[in-house]
Design an enzyme around this catalytic site. Sequence first.
Site, PDB file in Angstrom:
ATOM      1  N   THR A  72       0.851  -1.193   0.000  1.00 22.26           N
ATOM      2  CA  THR A  72       0.000   0.000   0.000  1.00 22.26           C
ATOM      3  C   THR A  72       0.885   1.241   0.000  1.00 22.26           C
ATOM      4  O   THR A  72       0.686   2.161  -0.789  1.00 22.26           O
ATOM      5  CB  THR A  72      -0.934  -0.004   1.233  1.00 22.26           C
ATOM      6  OG1 THR A  72      -1.773  -1.156   1.138  1.00 22.26           O
ATOM      7  CG2 THR A  72      -1.784   1.248   1.304  1.00 22.26           C
ATOM      8  N   ASN A 151      -5.808  -9.296  -8.044  1.00 23.55           N
ATOM      9  CA  ASN A 151      -5.902 -10.041  -6.788  1.00 23.55           C
ATOM     10  C   ASN A 151      -7.230 -10.766  -6.608  1.00 23.55           C
ATOM     11  O   ASN A 151      -7.314 -11.710  -5.841  1.00 23.55           O
ATOM     12  CB  ASN A 151      -5.656  -9.105  -5.602  1.00 23.55           C
ATOM     13  CG  ASN A 151      -6.439  -7.825  -5.708  1.00 23.55           C
ATOM     14  OD1 ASN A 151      -6.244  -7.044  -6.643  1.00 23.55           O
ATOM     15  ND2 ASN A 151      -7.342  -7.604  -4.781  1.00 23.55           N
ATOM     16  N   GLN A 179       0.690  -9.863  -6.229  1.00 26.59           N
ATOM     17  CA  GLN A 179       0.194 -11.242  -6.312  1.00 26.59           C
ATOM     18  C   GLN A 179       1.124 -12.160  -7.102  1.00 26.59           C
ATOM     19  O   GLN A 179       0.892 -13.367  -7.142  1.00 26.59           O
ATOM     20  CB  GLN A 179      -1.213 -11.265  -6.938  1.00 26.59           C
ATOM     21  CG  GLN A 179      -2.275 -10.578  -6.093  1.00 26.59           C
ATOM     22  CD  GLN A 179      -2.647 -11.359  -4.834  1.00 26.59           C
ATOM     23  OE1 GLN A 179      -2.497 -12.588  -4.772  1.00 26.59           O
ATOM     24  NE2 GLN A 179      -3.141 -10.669  -3.821  1.00 26.59           N
ATOM     25  N   ALA A 200       5.774  -8.664   1.497  1.00 29.00           N
ATOM     26  CA  ALA A 200       6.335  -9.954   1.928  1.00 29.00           C
ATOM     27  C   ALA A 200       5.269 -10.955   2.374  1.00 29.00           C
ATOM     28  O   ALA A 200       5.424 -12.161   2.191  1.00 29.00           O
ATOM     29  CB  ALA A 200       7.328  -9.723   3.067  1.00 29.00           C
ATOM     30  N   HIS A 201       4.165 -10.447   2.948  1.00 28.35           N
ATOM     31  CA  HIS A 201       3.193 -11.398   3.519  1.00 28.35           C
ATOM     32  C   HIS A 201       2.394 -12.151   2.466  1.00 28.35           C
ATOM     33  O   HIS A 201       1.605 -13.036   2.791  1.00 28.35           O
ATOM     34  CB  HIS A 201       2.252 -10.694   4.512  1.00 28.35           C
ATOM     35  CG  HIS A 201       1.244  -9.787   3.886  1.00 28.35           C
ATOM     36  ND1 HIS A 201      -0.074 -10.132   3.780  1.00 28.35           N
ATOM     37  CD2 HIS A 201       1.342  -8.553   3.345  1.00 28.35           C
ATOM     38  CE1 HIS A 201      -0.746  -9.128   3.211  1.00 28.35           C
ATOM     39  NE2 HIS A 201       0.104  -8.156   2.940  1.00 28.35           N
ATOM     40  N   THR A 237      12.942   4.528  10.629  1.00 27.79           N
ATOM     41  CA  THR A 237      13.894   3.465  10.969  1.00 27.79           C
ATOM     42  C   THR A 237      13.484   2.166  10.283  1.00 27.79           C
ATOM     43  O   THR A 237      12.322   1.767  10.358  1.00 27.79           O
ATOM     44  CB  THR A 237      13.896   3.263  12.503  1.00 27.79           C
ATOM     45  OG1 THR A 237      14.226   4.518  13.086  1.00 27.79           O
ATOM     46  CG2 THR A 237      14.886   2.206  12.930  1.00 27.79           C
ATOM     47  N   CYS A 325      -9.769  -6.743   1.640  1.00 28.73           N
ATOM     48  CA  CYS A 325     -10.325  -5.452   2.036  1.00 28.73           C
ATOM     49  C   CYS A 325     -11.783  -5.309   1.630  1.00 28.73           C
ATOM     50  O   CYS A 325     -12.524  -4.567   2.247  1.00 28.73           O
ATOM     51  CB  CYS A 325      -9.515  -4.321   1.419  1.00 28.73           C
ATOM     52  SG  CYS A 325      -7.942  -4.835   0.783  1.00 28.73           S
TER      53      CYS A 325
HETATM   54  N1  PLP Z   1      -1.876  -4.749  -4.287  1.00 32.85           N
HETATM   55  C1  PLP Z   1      -2.469  -5.952  -4.396  1.00 32.85           C
HETATM   56  C2  PLP Z   1      -2.676  -6.548  -5.738  1.00 32.85           C
HETATM   57  C3  PLP Z   1      -2.885  -6.633  -3.249  1.00 32.85           C
HETATM   58  O1  PLP Z   1      -3.464  -7.830  -3.367  1.00 32.85           O
HETATM   59  C4  PLP Z   1      -2.669  -6.034  -1.982  1.00 32.85           C
HETATM   60  C5  PLP Z   1      -3.144  -6.690  -0.757  1.00 32.85           C
HETATM   61  O2  PLP Z   1      -4.111  -7.428  -0.756  1.00 32.85           O
HETATM   62  C6  PLP Z   1      -2.025  -4.783  -1.924  1.00 32.85           C
HETATM   63  C7  PLP Z   1      -1.643  -4.180  -3.104  1.00 32.85           C
HETATM   64  C8  PLP Z   1      -1.752  -4.102  -0.616  1.00 32.85           C
HETATM   65  O3  PLP Z   1      -0.851  -4.839   0.149  1.00 32.85           O
HETATM   66  P1  PLP Z   1      -0.647  -4.498   1.710  1.00 32.85           P
HETATM   67  O4  PLP Z   1      -2.015  -4.626   2.341  1.00 32.85           O
HETATM   68  O5  PLP Z   1       0.305  -5.518   2.205  1.00 32.85           O
HETATM   69  O6  PLP Z   1      -0.153  -3.118   1.817  1.00 32.85           O
END
Ligand code: PLP
Length: 381
Positions: A72, A151, A179, A200-201, A237, A325
């Site tokens: 994001t 996504n 993705q 990373a997640h 940091t 989301c």
């Molecule tokens: N872009 C895409 C295609 C995503 O699927 C996501 C999270 O679902 C994001 C951006 C945002 O990632 P984060 O929530 O880790 O900032």
Amino acid sequence: MDQIYFDYGATTPCDPLVVKAMEPYFFERFGNASSPHESGRTARKALEDSREILARFLGSQRDEIIFTSGATESNNQAVFGAARAQRKKGNHIIISKIEHHSVFEPVEFLKSHGYEVSEIDVDENGVVDLKALKAAVKPQTILIAVIHANNEIGSLQPISQIGAITQAKHIPFLVDAVQTVGHIPVDVDELNADFLSLAAHKFYGPKGVGALYARRGTPLARHLLGGDQERGWRASTQNVAGVVGLAKAIELCEQNMAKEAKQQAQLRDRLLAEVPQRIQGVKINGHRQERLSNNAHFSFAGVKGEALLMALDRKGIAASMGSACTSGAIKPSRILKAIGLSNDLALGSLRITLGRWTTTEHIDRLLEELPLIIERLRTHG
Ligand code: PLP
């Protein structure tokens, strides 16, 4: 895990080897990477080694990687940073209609502040219309953003071809590769990307850490102001443990990606073939071939997606309607509307995303439970 987890597109568990690699950086090697003393130097080395690993994976230079708090932030930095750095050049931005909120919302914000935005259509498979994109370019275009793989529906986009257009026209090109990184090879030069975001997640690393690739020389203004971290590009940091985890996760993906993608594609193809055989009134969303190997996305006529998710959850199965989301929102997804779905089908959607720990038995369970749940919901609501 007792629960059957089909929501890897929302987030992945941290691989135990990633956790192990991170552990020393919470206590023994806790230093601030900007400190000149021994402890700081140790942290700095870990940070720079990690940068090297990520740069190698992306085919980039080390100084083109900015570590961030996630995708994001990376997307916000690219959109706002490119806009601020090119005030004199123009105020026109092109995005696809299927961008993630973290690109869409900053661009909407700029629109409300006088920028002109062209949103490019996708076809019924969720693939961006190249001709329309090319036709939308103007002399005052300062950024083009197209997601690598959506996504929700998993469709892969012709990024290299779009990149050839943006390169020829000297327009910075932002690729949201959240993705795809860690799941398929992602090379910034092959894609012709000028900015590329990742988190990373989504590939078995920790939450709250990501990166923005920014090609040398691409116009970019600083976004977070304060300290001089990340060569001045991003104040705050650095999250050294998180970055070490990101790099370890990338290394594991490099080793396992090809094998895992093949396994997941087989399981996904079973779902894409068998769900319509077992259930009437179902539509598969997204491109049949050019899609993420771990994504299957369906719409069920006459079914409310929220009720479906709750019913699956009661059976110990975690899935989603689309992006994490938008789950819980009653509004039909912007992405599903863009591919031409009716409100009924858009609201009756189910996203199944597979990952490292998905087994054949998990797929069997889903194929058993899903027809029963759909029938019950269609009969009793
Ligand atoms: N872009 C895409 C295609 C995503 O699927 C996501 C999270 O679902 C994001 C951006 C945002 O990632 P984060 O929530 O880790 O900032």
